[in-house]
Design an enzyme around this catalytic site. Structure first.
Site, PDB file in Angstrom:
ATOM      1  N   ASP A   1       0.817  -1.206   0.000  1.00 18.20           N
ATOM      2  CA  ASP A   1       0.000   0.000   0.000  1.00 18.20           C
ATOM      3  C   ASP A   1       0.853   1.259   0.000  1.00 18.20           C
ATOM      4  OD1 ASP A   1      -2.332  -1.506   0.098  1.00 18.20           O
ATOM      5  OD2 ASP A   1      -2.414  -1.479   2.295  1.00 18.20           O
TER       6      ASP A   1
ATOM      7  N   TYR B   1       6.329  -9.867   7.171  1.00 24.07           N
ATOM      8  CA  TYR B   1       6.234  -8.419   7.344  1.00 24.07           C
ATOM      9  C   TYR B   1       6.762  -8.029   8.719  1.00 24.07           C
ATOM     10  CZ  TYR B   1       3.444  -7.446   3.178  1.00 24.07           C
ATOM     11  OH  TYR B   1       3.029  -7.289   1.889  1.00 24.07           O
TER      12      TYR B   1
END
Length: 251
Positions: A51, A109
């Protein structure tokens, strides 16, 4: 030949990795560099759609091209044409049918929290500040309830195409919280992710760390499949795509 390349980037000034009609993307800038080096603009396949504002330490992508430049020298050539906030780290030749996204076994992540009332003058764009003292042990306890195969709809932001299709089951293989002084690192490894899933997971762990949520409440949050029961969506700037693992070693 099919090249697999590792990329690192600061996502602050980009609308994400994927090409977007309304903003500057990492992919478009990388393709500009490819065109400058190769004289053509090959299609690139990214391992993920990060994003806007999200960073990457080890983003993987592949593309097909014909060039006399050895794979080992390709990053150096590309970096001559990339802005300072995007760096090509390494490249190698892979089988023709290799796809950086579909071949990925797991992705890890990292979410970084600065647990202090005072920002760092050097790194504020790479973490989320939480001023109130967080109990990292409680966060770690809560994190373990996310490990396993679950329906993660409660950790999915609205607008997710996966949620619209009912595809919200994922498997988290590791979820850990580590404090280093005033910094708290949350690492998550999974076979796939929903829209904003890691940022909502991190926000939920912060609720546990702040004492507003009991760690053992996590299973009920997941079972509810209701976004409002989970924690807040933390800022994009604290999130990094750390690494991508493939089923078989890539020679």
């Amino acid at each position: 030949m099919n090249y697999l390349l590792k990329l690192s980037y600061d996502g602050t000034n980009y609308c994400g990795f994927q090409v977007q009609p309304n903003g500057r993307s990492v992919a478009a800038v990388f393709q500009d560099a490819l065109e400058a080096v190769l004289g053509c603009r090959p299609d690139i396949k990214g391992c993920s759609r990060t994003d806007a504002g999200v960073h990457a330490l080890g983003f993987m992508l592949n593309f097909h091209a014909d060039t006399r430049i050895p794979a080992a020298k390709l990053p150096l050539a590309l970096n001559q044409h990339l802005p300072p906030d995007i760096r090509a780290l390494e490249a190698r030749v892979v089988p023709d049918d290799f796809h950086a996204r579909y071949a990925a076994h797991t992705k890890t992540y990292l979410y970084r929290i600065h647990n202090s009332q005072i920002d760092s003058p050097f790194a504020a764009r790479y973490y989320t500040k939480v001023p109130g003292r967080l109990d990292a042990d409680k966060m770690q306890q809560a994190a373990q309830y996310f490990v396993g195969k679950h329906d993660f709809l409660a950790l999915c932001a609205s607008g997710s195409s996966a949620a619209a299709h009912g595809d919200t089951v994922r498997t988290i293989t590791a979820c850990d919280v580590q404090r280093r002084g005033d910094d708290i690192d949350i690492t998550v490894t999974a076979d796939g992710y929903l829209y904003n899933m890691v940022r909502i997971l991190a926000g939920t762990l912060c609720e546990a760390g702040a004492g507003r949520l009991a760690p053992e409440a996590v299973p009920g949050i997941l079972a509810s499949r209701d976004r409002k029961n989970a924690g807040p969506t933390l800022a994009a700037k604290g999130l990094f795509l750390k690494s991508v693992d493939y089923d078989t070693p890539i020679e």
